[in-house]
Design a protein around this motif. Structure first.
Motif, PDB file in Angstrom:
ATOM      1  N   THR A 279       0.857  -1.190   0.000  1.00  0.00           N
ATOM      2  CA  THR A 279       0.000   0.000   0.000  1.00  0.00           C
ATOM      3  C   THR A 279       0.889   1.234   0.000  1.00  0.00           C
ATOM      4  O   THR A 279       2.074   1.161   0.363  1.00  0.00           O
ATOM      5  N   PRO A 280       0.348   2.383  -0.401  1.00  0.00           N
ATOM      6  CA  PRO A 280       1.158   3.606  -0.380  1.00  0.00           C
ATOM      7  C   PRO A 280       1.777   3.888   0.982  1.00  0.00           C
ATOM      8  O   PRO A 280       2.954   4.259   1.064  1.00  0.00           O
ATOM      9  N   GLN A 281       1.013   3.704   2.057  1.00  0.00           N
ATOM     10  CA  GLN A 281       1.554   4.001   3.380  1.00  0.00           C
ATOM     11  C   GLN A 281       2.650   3.015   3.779  1.00  0.00           C
ATOM     12  O   GLN A 281       3.664   3.402   4.381  1.00  0.00           O
ATOM     13  N   LEU A 282       2.480   1.738   3.461  1.00  0.00           N
ATOM     14  CA  LEU A 282       3.533   0.767   3.749  1.00  0.00           C
ATOM     15  C   LEU A 282       4.818   1.123   3.014  1.00  0.00           C
ATOM     16  O   LEU A 282       5.914   1.035   3.581  1.00  0.00           O
ATOM     17  N   THR A 302       0.247   9.009   7.299  1.00  0.00           N
ATOM     18  CA  THR A 302      -0.205   8.582   8.628  1.00  0.00           C
ATOM     19  C   THR A 302       0.350   7.184   8.856  1.00  0.00           C
ATOM     20  O   THR A 302      -0.269   6.186   8.451  1.00  0.00           O
ATOM     21  N   PRO A 303       1.532   7.071   9.477  1.00  0.00           N
ATOM     22  CA  PRO A 303       2.249   5.793   9.521  1.00  0.00           C
ATOM     23  C   PRO A 303       1.451   4.607  10.054  1.00  0.00           C
ATOM     24  O   PRO A 303       1.628   3.480   9.589  1.00  0.00           O
ATOM     25  N   GLU A 304       0.563   4.866  11.015  1.00  0.00           N
ATOM     26  CA  GLU A 304      -0.165   3.743  11.617  1.00  0.00           C
ATOM     27  C   GLU A 304      -1.339   3.266  10.756  1.00  0.00           C
ATOM     28  O   GLU A 304      -1.865   2.171  10.965  1.00  0.00           O
ATOM     29  N   GLN A 305      -1.761   4.061   9.768  1.00  0.00           N
ATOM     30  CA  GLN A 305      -2.893   3.678   8.909  1.00  0.00           C
ATOM     31  C   GLN A 305      -2.343   3.088   7.609  1.00  0.00           C
ATOM     32  O   GLN A 305      -2.230   3.764   6.591  1.00  0.00           O
ATOM     33  N   THR A 306      -2.006   1.798   7.662  1.00  0.00           N
ATOM     34  CA  THR A 306      -1.300   1.204   6.531  1.00  0.00           C
ATOM     35  C   THR A 306      -2.208   0.905   5.337  1.00  0.00           C
ATOM     36  O   THR A 306      -1.741   0.866   4.201  1.00  0.00           O
ATOM     37  N   LEU A 307      -3.483   0.689   5.564  1.00  0.00           N
ATOM     38  CA  LEU A 307      -4.425   0.523   4.457  1.00  0.00           C
ATOM     39  C   LEU A 307      -5.100   1.852   4.153  1.00  0.00           C
ATOM     40  O   LEU A 307      -5.472   2.581   5.072  1.00  0.00           O
ATOM     41  N   PRO A 308      -5.261   2.199   2.884  1.00  0.00           N
ATOM     42  CA  PRO A 308      -6.011   3.418   2.565  1.00  0.00           C
ATOM     43  C   PRO A 308      -7.425   3.339   3.132  1.00  0.00           C
ATOM     44  O   PRO A 308      -7.993   2.244   3.264  1.00  0.00           O
ATOM     45  N   LYS A 309      -7.990   4.486   3.457  1.00  0.00           N
ATOM     46  CA  LYS A 309      -9.352   4.508   3.990  1.00  0.00           C
ATOM     47  C   LYS A 309     -10.321   3.865   3.010  1.00  0.00           C
ATOM     48  O   LYS A 309     -10.314   4.159   1.819  1.00  0.00           O
ATOM     49  N   GLY A 310     -11.156   2.982   3.548  1.00  0.00           N
ATOM     50  CA  GLY A 310     -12.175   2.331   2.724  1.00  0.00           C
ATOM     51  C   GLY A 310     -11.678   1.194   1.862  1.00  0.00           C
ATOM     52  O   GLY A 310     -12.420   0.678   1.026  1.00  0.00           O
TER      53      GLY A 310
END
Length: 353
Positions: A279-282, A302-310
């Motif tokens: 994912t982009p955040q990962l 947002t480092p702790e939110q590894t999956l995009p919202k939704g």
């Protein structure tokens, strides 16, 4: 006598790794590229290949009728195996039909017909580089995970949809679907003396062995899944979306191809290659962790939110890997793959400056 392999598109991202592994495993290789200049480029990058059992053949346009006839006619006593990897991977084309779909389908039909007609009695197996996009559902509801995809699944997206919606990702999916279906249909009707194996990887990232003479020449998947995070493209992680959310390292894709040559269990099967989530955040997290010098170039998000919202992407059943490639089959993980990819790009950046 070493088995003889024909490898198409040998200077491509995946094929460069296949070529390296074939040479390492002492196969005799005839490699197709577009021109003598492309062959010289490969040898300049890899001088050790000059002493390997490697020769080149030149095919300017794989979609030309009979494009592969001469290489089969001129090879005595014939090939043992064929790898077909040459196919366009470009999400920025203007004409999806002419630039993505037609070359993929016509190139695949052309080479498998030539292999059947002129491959003689030596040819045992034809290995096609397909894609997981021929398996997944382009219309997947990303808000909830569905039943894991298996090799029995086929993507329902059509050329009419891709073209009418000017959707180049969908058009690429269609190209891979139609090319693979054409290969299976040919084997079913013509019943050639060789069997067919299809390798279906998801997003492929990894270090590059091919010639990359500028930032624009970085292959499509490494660009959007890795390089775009530190080349100034992705300034807000929450605004970045991937077309798919699973990956595999290019070295594993190459290894699967080479293993598939002589594994009886591979014959007549599709083989999904999916190492895990990307994912982009990962990607941002791992680049910032492993390359402190790049932190100013990589948005934190947002480092702790590894999956995009939704987003809850459907997973994959890769159990066939162990059946086909053996119980010791293992994937390179995301962190190792990303670190090696970034190192590869940083080394290239030094050359571009």
């Amino acid at each position: 006598m070493a088995p003889k392999v024909f490898l198409t598109g040998a200077n491509g991202f995946v094929a460069s790794h296949i070529l390296a592994q074939l040479i390492e495993n002492k196969y005799e290789v005839v490699a197709s590229v577009r021109s003598p200049a492309k062959a010289e480029e490969v040898l300049a990058l890899h001088p050790s290949y000059k002493t390997a059992a490697l020769s080149f053949t030149y095919i300017a346009d794989i979609a030309t009728p009979g494009a592969f006839d001469d290489v089969f006619k001129s090879t005595e006593p014939g090939f043992d195996y064929v790898f077909h990897t040459a196919s366009p991977v470009n999400f920025s084309v203007k004409d999806a039909q002419k630039e993505l779909i037609d070359p993929a389908v016509q190139g695949t039909i052309g080479i498998i017909e030539s292999a059947h007609k002129l491959g003689g009695k030596t040819l045992k197996r034809f290995v096609l580089l397909g894609s997981a996009v021929a398996v997944l559902n382009s219309f997947e509801d990303m808000s909830k995970a569905g039943k894991p995809y298996t090799e029995a699944d086929w993507n329902p997206v059509t050329a009419d949809y891709a073209i009418s919606h000017n959707d180049m990702v969908a058009a690429y999916n269609v190209a891979k679907i139609l090319a693979e279906r054409a290969a299976w249909a040919f084997v079913e009707t013509a019943k050639p003396g060789f069997d067919l194996v299809v390798i279906n990887p998801d997003i492929i990232i990894g270090p590059m062995l091919q010639a990359v003479n500028s930032a624009k020449a970085v292959n499509e998947t490494n660009t959007f899944a890795v390089y775009s995070f530190f080349n100034g493209t992705n300034k807000k992680i929450e605004e970045v979306a991937f077309p798919f959310y699973h990956f595999v390292d290019v070295r594993d894709v190459a290894r699967a191809h080479v293993l598939a040559l002589e594994k009886p269990a591979a014959g007549g099967k599709r083989n999904l290659l999916v190492a895990g989530l990307i994912t982009p955040q990962l990607v941002a997290n791992l680049i910032r962790k492993n390359f402190p010098e790049l932190r100013e170039r990589v948005a934190e998000g947002t480092p702790e939110q590894t999956l995009p919202k939704g987003v809850q992407p459907t997973g994959w059943d890769t159990s066939r890997n162990f059946e086909v490639f053996g119980p010791d089959w293992r994937y390179i993980g995301l962190e190792e793959s990303l670190v090696d990819t970034v190192k590869s790009i940083l080394e290239l950046e030094k050359q571009w400056k």
